[in-house]
Structure formats: C-alpha cells, structure tokens
Design a protein around this motif. Structure first.
Motif, mmCIF file in Angstrom:
data_model
loop_
_atom_site.group_PDB
_atom_site.id
_atom_site.type_symbol
_atom_site.label_atom_id
_atom_site.label_comp_id
_atom_site.label_asym_id
_atom_site.label_seq_id
_atom_site.Cartn_x
_atom_site.Cartn_y
_atom_site.Cartn_z
ATOM 1 N N SER A 163 51.247 41.748 45.728
ATOM 2 C CA SER A 163 52.052 40.738 46.429
ATOM 3 C C SER A 163 52.778 41.330 47.623
ATOM 4 C CB SER A 163 53.102 40.129 45.497
ATOM 5 O OG SER A 163 52.491 39.307 44.569
ATOM 6 N N LYS A 164 53.308 42.551 47.429
ATOM 7 C CA LYS A 164 54.007 43.195 48.547
ATOM 8 C C LYS A 164 53.017 43.505 49.666
ATOM 9 C CE LYS A 164 57.981 45.228 46.180
ATOM 10 N NZ LYS A 164 59.024 44.565 46.952
ATOM 11 N N SER A 165 51.812 43.975 49.308
ATOM 12 C CA SER A 165 50.818 44.312 50.327
ATOM 13 C C SER A 165 50.347 43.056 51.053
ATOM 14 C CB SER A 165 49.602 44.983 49.692
ATOM 15 O OG SER A 165 49.991 46.134 48.999
ATOM 16 N N ALA A 166 50.120 41.992 50.289
ATOM 17 C CA ALA A 166 49.569 40.767 50.875
ATOM 18 C C ALA A 166 50.644 39.912 51.532
ATOM 19 C CB ALA A 166 48.880 39.946 49.791
ATOM 20 N N LYS A 167 51.905 40.202 51.213
ATOM 21 C CA LYS A 167 53.028 39.375 51.673
ATOM 22 C C LYS A 167 52.784 37.910 51.269
ATOM 23 C CE LYS A 167 54.234 42.385 55.570
ATOM 24 N NZ LYS A 167 53.245 43.437 55.379
ATOM 25 N N ALA A 168 52.311 37.756 50.040
ATOM 26 C CA ALA A 168 51.977 36.414 49.537
ATOM 27 C C ALA A 168 51.986 36.455 48.017
ATOM 28 C CB ALA A 168 50.588 36.006 50.024
ATOM 29 N N ARG A 169 51.968 35.256 47.422
ATOM 30 C CA ARG A 169 51.786 35.138 45.976
ATOM 31 C C ARG A 169 50.376 35.612 45.635
ATOM 32 N NH1 ARG A 169 51.530 30.032 42.718
ATOM 33 N NH2 ARG A 169 51.135 28.917 44.654
ATOM 34 N N THR A 170 50.208 36.260 44.502
ATOM 35 C CA THR A 170 48.866 36.698 44.103
ATOM 36 C C THR A 170 48.606 36.307 42.653
ATOM 37 O OG1 THR A 170 49.662 38.879 43.426
ATOM 38 C CG2 THR A 170 48.813 38.698 45.682
ATOM 39 N N VAL A 171 47.318 36.190 42.327
ATOM 40 C CA VAL A 171 46.923 36.011 40.927
ATOM 41 C C VAL A 171 45.894 37.085 40.594
ATOM 42 C CG1 VAL A 171 47.386 33.540 40.728
ATOM 43 C CG2 VAL A 171 45.152 34.295 41.567
ATOM 44 N N THR A 172 45.835 37.430 39.332
ATOM 45 C CA THR A 172 44.852 38.411 38.860
ATOM 46 C C THR A 172 43.506 37.706 38.727
ATOM 47 O OG1 THR A 172 46.634 39.302 37.508
ATOM 48 C CG2 THR A 172 44.403 40.126 37.060
ATOM 49 N N VAL A 173 42.477 38.252 39.381
ATOM 50 C CA VAL A 173 41.146 37.645 39.247
ATOM 51 C C VAL A 173 40.254 38.489 38.344
ATOM 52 C CG1 VAL A 173 40.037 38.664 41.297
ATOM 53 C CG2 VAL A 173 39.321 36.428 40.493
ATOM 54 N N ALA A 174 40.497 39.816 38.292
ATOM 55 C CA ALA A 174 39.624 40.661 37.470
ATOM 56 C C ALA A 174 40.347 41.949 37.073
ATOM 57 C CB ALA A 174 38.354 41.015 38.233
ATOM 58 N N ILE A 175 40.020 42.416 35.890
ATOM 59 C CA ILE A 175 40.502 43.720 35.418
ATOM 60 C C ILE A 175 39.253 44.521 35.071
ATOM 61 C CG2 ILE A 175 41.834 44.948 33.668
ATOM 62 C CD1 ILE A 175 43.551 42.427 33.356
ATOM 63 N N ASN A 176 39.070 45.648 35.754
ATOM 64 C CA ASN A 176 37.854 46.453 35.590
ATOM 65 C C ASN A 176 38.207 47.845 35.095
ATOM 66 O OD1 ASN A 176 36.242 44.420 36.911
ATOM 67 N ND2 ASN A 176 37.267 45.077 38.780
ATOM 68 N N ALA A 177 37.277 48.431 34.381
ATOM 69 C CA ALA A 177 37.329 49.859 34.100
ATOM 70 C C ALA A 177 38.621 50.302 33.424
ATOM 71 C CB ALA A 177 37.128 50.651 35.395
ATOM 72 N N MET A 178 39.124 49.497 32.486
ATOM 73 C CA MET A 178 40.323 49.925 31.743
ATOM 74 C C MET A 178 39.935 51.034 30.772
ATOM 75 S SD MET A 178 43.276 48.424 32.186
ATOM 76 C CE MET A 178 44.306 48.544 30.751
ATOM 77 N N THR A 179 40.661 52.124 30.776
ATOM 78 C CA THR A 179 40.425 53.196 29.808
ATOM 79 C C THR A 179 41.737 53.519 29.097
ATOM 80 O OG1 THR A 179 38.739 54.106 31.261
ATOM 81 C CG2 THR A 179 39.513 55.528 29.495
ATOM 82 N N PHE A 180 41.722 53.360 27.761
ATOM 83 C CA PHE A 180 42.902 53.722 26.965
ATOM 84 C C PHE A 180 42.657 55.150 26.477
ATOM 85 C CE2 PHE A 180 42.873 49.117 26.920
ATOM 86 C CZ PHE A 180 44.206 48.800 27.081
ATOM 87 N N ARG A 181 43.316 56.110 27.109
ATOM 88 C CA ARG A 181 43.019 57.531 26.864
ATOM 89 C C ARG A 181 43.791 58.104 25.674
ATOM 90 N NH1 ARG A 181 40.232 59.350 31.234
ATOM 91 N NH2 ARG A 181 40.244 57.895 32.980
ATOM 92 N N LYS A 182 45.027 57.667 25.540
ATOM 93 C CA LYS A 182 45.887 58.192 24.464
ATOM 94 C C LYS A 182 46.753 57.052 23.943
ATOM 95 C CE LYS A 182 46.396 63.038 25.856
ATOM 96 N NZ LYS A 182 45.486 63.114 27.007
ATOM 97 N N PRO A 183 47.180 57.112 22.672
ATOM 98 C CA PRO A 183 48.044 56.042 22.156
ATOM 99 C C PRO A 183 49.447 56.098 22.757
ATOM 100 C CG PRO A 183 47.712 57.742 20.484
ATOM 101 C CD PRO A 183 46.865 58.121 21.651
#
Ligand SMILES: CC(C)(COP(=O)(O)OP(=O)(O)OC[C@H]1O[C@@H](n2cnc3c(N)ncnc32)[C@H](O)[C@@H]1OP(=O)(O)O)[C@@H](O)C(=O)NCCC(=O)NCCS
Length: 115
Positions: free
Chosen positions: A31-51
């Motif tokens: 939002s700060k970069s776009a200077k606008a409201r944003t919505v999440t369209v995709a989440i990619n490549a999530m890796t849970f490495r440690k608990p």
C-alpha cells in the motif's frame, strides 16, 4: 509476541496466524509503495522452516521483488527471537502479490518505482 491463543492442537503456533501477520506486513509495504489500497491476489512459495513457540517475538521484514502495472510482488520473511535468547531465526518466508485497487474496487495503475 506469539500468544497461547494462537496455538494449534500440538501447542505450537498455528501457521495461519503467522501467515496472517506476514500478509498484514506485506500489505502495508504494498500500500505504501502503490500509494493506494491493495488486496492480496496470490501467496506463492510459502516455506515454514522452523516452528514458532508461545513467547517468541516475531518480526516481519518485506522487500519489493517486482512492480507490475497494477500489482506488486513482495518478499516477506518472518524472524523470531525465542525467550531467553538473543539470536534471530528465520522461521518462514514467502512471496505475496498485491493488487492496487481504486475506489471502484478495480485494479489501479501503480506509480513506477523510479518516480
Ligand atoms: C485482485 C483483483 C481486484 C484483480 O482483479 P482482476 O480482474 O483479476 O484483475 P487483472 O486480471 O487485471 O489482474 C490484476 C493484476 O493482478 C495480477 N494477478 C492476477 N492473478 C494473479 C495471480 N494468481 N498471481 C499473481 N498475480 C496475479 C495480474 O497479473 C495483474 O498484474 P499487473 O497489472 O501488474 O500485470 C480481484 O481478483 C479480486 O478482487 N480478488 C479478491 C482479492 C481479495 O479479496 N483478497 C483477499 C483479502 S485482501
């Protein structure tokens, strides 16, 4: 701080809670970069490495990977400092894509990063 209410049935922190914190951080960045409201369209490549454990202090760091016409892809990393320890551990990372939207809810052209 990760709290007892955020745990799963094993007593560790629920992955969905951490993902939510990361989505919030990435959304603020976008939002700060776009200077606008944003919505999440995709989440990619999530890796849970440690608990993540109750009492861990979680910090989330973000960086722009790519700016498109209306979308911004953000690298999001979650680090923790465990109780009684000073080292920071990378626990989870992923790439989140956000779309800038106007008042009509339609995609909005983001400013070029060079401007
Ligand atoms: C985000 C949304 C407004 C996009 O609308 P749309 O009509 O699909 O828009 P477009 O097809 O023009 O795509 C817009 C941008 O998203 C990107 N995009 C679309 N789907 C994508 C995906 N699965 N992965 C990565 N980028 C994607 C497009 O490449 C385009 O980027 P660009 O303009 O930088 O090239 C619409 O899909 C939406 O409202 N989704 C629900 C969002 C939401 O509720 N999120 C959860 C809560 S925040």
């Amino acid at each position: 701080m990760a709290m007892p209410a955020d745990t799963n049935q094993n007593g560790d922190i629920f992955g969905g809670w951490l993902l939510s914190q990361m989505d919030i951080a990435g959304g603020i960045h976008a939002s700060k970069s776009a200077k606008a409201r944003t919505v999440t369209v995709a989440i990619n490549a999530m890796t849970f490495r440690k608990p993540v454990y109750v009492g861990d202090v979680v910090s989330v760091y973000t960086d722009t990977i790519r700016t498109g016409r209306t979308s911004i892809t953000v690298s999001v990393e979650a680090w923790v400092q465990r109780r009684q320890e000073s080292d920071l551990l990378l626990v989870t990372d992923g790439q989140f894509t956000y779309v800038a939207i106007g008042d009509d809810g339609r995609p909005y052209t983001v400013p070029s990063p060079s401007r």
